[in-house]
Design a protein around this motif. Structure first.
Motif, mmCIF file in Angstrom:
data_model
loop_
_atom_site.group_PDB
_atom_site.id
_atom_site.type_symbol
_atom_site.label_atom_id
_atom_site.label_comp_id
_atom_site.label_asym_id
_atom_site.label_seq_id
_atom_site.Cartn_x
_atom_site.Cartn_y
_atom_site.Cartn_z
ATOM 1 N N PHE A 39 0.859 -1.303 0.108
ATOM 2 C CA PHE A 39 -0.189 0.147 -0.041
ATOM 3 C C PHE A 39 0.903 1.251 0.037
ATOM 4 O O PHE A 39 1.966 1.339 0.971
ATOM 5 C CB PHE A 39 -0.815 -0.137 1.031
ATOM 6 N N THR A 40 0.335 2.265 -0.982
ATOM 7 C CA THR A 40 0.870 3.706 -0.668
ATOM 8 C C THR A 40 -0.157 4.650 -0.590
ATOM 9 O O THR A 40 -1.071 4.310 -0.909
ATOM 10 C CB THR A 40 1.909 3.866 -1.891
ATOM 11 N N GLN A 63 -2.770 4.461 7.762
ATOM 12 C CA GLN A 63 -3.089 4.674 6.303
ATOM 13 C C GLN A 63 -4.046 3.638 5.674
ATOM 14 O O GLN A 63 -5.103 3.595 5.130
ATOM 15 C CB GLN A 63 -2.149 5.367 5.472
ATOM 16 N N ALA A 64 -3.141 2.532 5.625
ATOM 17 C CA ALA A 64 -3.657 1.345 5.004
ATOM 18 C C ALA A 64 -4.835 0.582 5.429
ATOM 19 O O ALA A 64 -5.868 0.507 4.803
ATOM 20 C CB ALA A 64 -2.715 0.118 4.995
ATOM 21 N N GLU A 65 -5.064 0.619 6.865
ATOM 22 C CA GLU A 65 -6.221 0.035 7.505
ATOM 23 C C GLU A 65 -7.579 1.390 7.413
ATOM 24 O O GLU A 65 -8.698 0.725 7.157
ATOM 25 C CB GLU A 65 -6.035 0.110 8.855
ATOM 26 N N PHE A 66 -7.120 2.501 7.479
ATOM 27 C CA PHE A 66 -8.201 3.627 7.172
ATOM 28 C C PHE A 66 -8.687 3.381 5.729
ATOM 29 O O PHE A 66 -9.752 3.587 5.569
ATOM 30 C CB PHE A 66 -7.619 4.807 7.467
ATOM 31 N N PHE A 67 -7.741 3.291 4.848
ATOM 32 C CA PHE A 67 -7.845 3.385 3.362
ATOM 33 C C PHE A 67 -9.236 1.924 3.249
ATOM 34 O O PHE A 67 -10.127 2.220 2.551
ATOM 35 C CB PHE A 67 -6.840 3.074 2.552
ATOM 36 N N PHE A 68 -8.862 0.859 3.583
ATOM 37 C CA PHE A 68 -9.492 -0.150 3.383
ATOM 38 C C PHE A 68 -10.652 -0.327 4.058
ATOM 39 O O PHE A 68 -11.576 -0.817 3.503
ATOM 40 C CB PHE A 68 -8.661 -1.630 3.382
ATOM 41 N N GLY A 69 -10.665 0.040 5.235
ATOM 42 C CA GLY A 69 -11.885 0.437 6.193
ATOM 43 C C GLY A 69 -12.805 1.109 5.149
ATOM 44 O O GLY A 69 -14.196 0.809 4.990
ATOM 45 N N ILE A 115 -6.899 -7.083 7.393
ATOM 46 C CA ILE A 115 -8.163 -7.097 7.117
ATOM 47 C C ILE A 115 -9.049 -6.010 7.395
ATOM 48 O O ILE A 115 -8.721 -5.231 8.491
ATOM 49 C CB ILE A 115 -8.748 -8.376 7.813
ATOM 50 N N ALA A 116 -10.015 -5.601 6.550
ATOM 51 C CA ALA A 116 -11.045 -4.541 7.006
ATOM 52 C C ALA A 116 -12.340 -5.167 6.520
ATOM 53 O O ALA A 116 -12.722 -5.893 5.523
ATOM 54 C CB ALA A 116 -10.515 -3.083 6.090
ATOM 55 N N MET A 117 -13.397 -4.445 7.149
ATOM 56 C CA MET A 117 -14.860 -4.838 6.973
ATOM 57 C C MET A 117 -15.564 -3.544 7.432
ATOM 58 O O MET A 117 -15.537 -2.764 8.057
ATOM 59 C CB MET A 117 -15.164 -5.994 7.566
ATOM 60 N N ALA A 118 -16.806 -3.657 6.855
ATOM 61 C CA ALA A 118 -17.896 -2.716 7.028
ATOM 62 C C ALA A 118 -19.105 -3.236 6.674
ATOM 63 O O ALA A 118 -19.362 -4.256 5.906
ATOM 64 C CB ALA A 118 -17.511 -1.283 6.008
#
Length: 255
Positions: A39-40, A63-69, A115-118
């Motif tokens: 991720f960038t 940043q990566a976790e926020f982005f994918f969330g 991992i991210a989910m919503a």
């Protein structure tokens, strides 16, 4: 060389996980698994996702976790039938760092390493989901001290079933996080783990009950019972969820 958008498709996978609630209802979770190392910050622009200043100043992991969330939230909103203009606008950040969903929609976002989910729906007044990697034996004592009292710990130790003690502890820790998120739209403030106590746990059915031992507000009064569901995900993750259709009277159960 691949563009950031092409790279994005290469290092994440998308799926939908259904959490079974009661009365035949279920909650659809948009799930993204990703490789943080690939991720960038350029991926915000490539995916047309806004990057708040507070996130831009943070480390890549955050940043990566926020982005994918937020990317999972976009998918959840699209699945809920939200207009494309609102989906593209994304989910904002409130004063308490809570997600700000479009009017008429409630939802929840969770993420941890890889991992991210919503989840989002117009059918509920509160939704809470949480995903956690199963705690290690080395962190067990610290998690117990932070999230549970002696009675809860003894209940977990006596509980028989397919899960290890560390998995059970993770379930309860995660469930309290989910309850906090689901109640926040009503309570509108932070409250400690001690506000809710484990009152039952069924490892076979994937259900547990938390009872409020502190009054949070009129809707979430002391003694209110809240039922949640949980499941294990591949890769050593635990996910929990609860969803309130309305805010019932004292003693009623809602999921």
């Amino acid at each position: 060389m691949a563009t950031p958008l092409e790279q994005l498709a290469a290092f994440r996978s998308a799926s939908v996980h259904h959490m079974e609630l009661t009365e035949g209802r279920s909650l659809a979770l948009s799930v993204l698994r990703f490789d943080e190392a690939m991720f960038t910050s350029a991926h915000f622009t490539a995916a047309r996702l806004p990057c708040p200043d507070s996130i831009a100043r943070s480390v890549r992991k955050r940043q990566a976790e926020f982005f994918f969330g937020r990317l999972a939230a976009r998918q959840a909103m699209a699945r809920a039938g939200v207009e494309q203009q609102l989906v593209s606008a994304g989910v904002g950040i409130g004063r308490s760092r809570e997600p700000l969903w479009p009017a008429g929609l409630v939802g929840s976002i969770s993420h941890t390493t890889g991992i991210a989910m919503a989840a989002a729906s117009p059918s509920y007044s509160g939704i809470g989901i949480d995903v956690e990697r199963v705690i290690s034996h080395e962190t067990r004592a610290a998690v117990l001290q932070l999230t549970m009292d002696g009675a809860e710990t003894r209940m977990l130790e006596r509980c028989s079933g397919p899960m290890s003690l560390d998995e059970r502890i993770t379930v309860v820790f995660s469930a309290k996080e989910s309850l906090f998120k689901a109640a926040f739209s009503s309570v509108k403030r932070y409250f400690d783990f001690s506000a809710a106590r484990l009152s039952s746990l069924d490892l076979q059915s994937g259900r547990l009950e938390l009872t409020l031992v502190e009054p949070l507000n009129q809707e979430f009064a002391r003694g209110r019972r809240c039922e949640l569901t949980f499941a294990s995900l591949e890769g050593g993750f635990i996910v929990t969820a609860c969803a309130f259709r309305n805010f019932p009277r004292l003693g009623e159960v809602a999921v």
